[in-house]
Write an enzyme that holds these catalytic residues in place. Structure first.
Site, PDB file in Angstrom:
ATOM      1  N   GLU A   1       2.633  -7.647  13.623  1.00 44.21           N
ATOM      2  CA  GLU A   1       1.713  -7.897  14.731  1.00 44.21           C
ATOM      3  C   GLU A   1       1.020  -9.247  14.584  1.00 44.21           C
ATOM      4  OE1 GLU A   1      -0.609  -5.101  11.954  1.00 44.21           O
ATOM      5  OE2 GLU A   1       1.465  -5.477  12.480  1.00 44.21           O
TER       6      GLU A   1
ATOM      7  N   ARG B   1       0.807  -1.222   0.000  1.00 45.52           N
ATOM      8  CA  ARG B   1       0.000   0.000   0.000  1.00 45.52           C
ATOM      9  C   ARG B   1       0.838   1.268   0.000  1.00 45.52           C
ATOM     10  NH1 ARG B   1      -2.403  -3.972   2.739  1.00 45.52           N
ATOM     11  NH2 ARG B   1      -1.565  -3.327   4.723  1.00 45.52           N
TER      12      ARG B   1
END
Length: 179
Positions: free
Chosen positions: A104, A67
């Protein structure tokens, strides 16, 4: 386009980012930039904000896979400078330098072409979200390893509860909005 203040850009980002629960895995609240980049006014506001901030400051824009490519390519064009992709391992031709890091929700490896920078070129690193900081930290280390100088890490959204900025201590970091 008229000058956009920090509070204006934060409102624009918050109004155009969508939460997607349990993606890409159970328990993750994904911040979807799709609505932001599909809104030409919001997308232009983000690029214009960064263009005003980085004009004359950097020789190249680095976008982090994937992105960061959307924002980074548009910003490089607006600044009239080159764009360098930092990609997932195995996606770039030629000699590359790689670095692994933790996310994460897993781990990954990034790569940059070994000849991407002329020694000492100042760059801004662009990504959509700063979460744990592992991706941005790995990208900065790669850039510096091949001769670039990181001027700033700029993200659309910072997830404050995950402490990513701590991993980037000593680096300039700009988040357009936080959650």
């Amino acid at each position: 386009m008229s000058e956009i203040t920090g509070s204006d850009i934060s409102r624009i980002v918050h109004a155009t980012i969508r939460d997607v629960p349990d993606f890409p895995s159970q328990g993750i609240l994904f911040k979807d930039i799709g609505p932001l980049v599909s809104d030409p006014v919001a997308f232009a506001a983000v690029i214009e904000h960064w263009r005003a901030r980085h004009t004359g400051q950097v020789a190249k824009v680095v976008g982090i896979d994937a992105r960061g490519f959307i924002f980074g390519g548009a910003l490089a064009h607006a600044l009239g400078v080159g764009f360098v992709p930092v990609r997932k391992a195995g996606k770039l031709p030629g000699r590359t330098i790689e670095r692994s890091y933790d996310l994460e929700y897993g781990s990954a490896t990034l790569a940059v072409q070994a000849d991407a920078f002329t020694g000492g070129e100042r760059v801004v690193v662009i990504d959509d979200v700063l979460a744990t900081g592992g991706t941005a930290h790995a990208a900065c280390a790669l850039i510096e390893q091949v001769g670039g100088v990181v001027d700033e890490v700029a993200v659309v959204l910072e997830l404050l509860g995950l402490g990513g900025r701590e991993l980037l201590t000593g680096r300039a970091v700009e988040a357009l909005a936080s959650a």
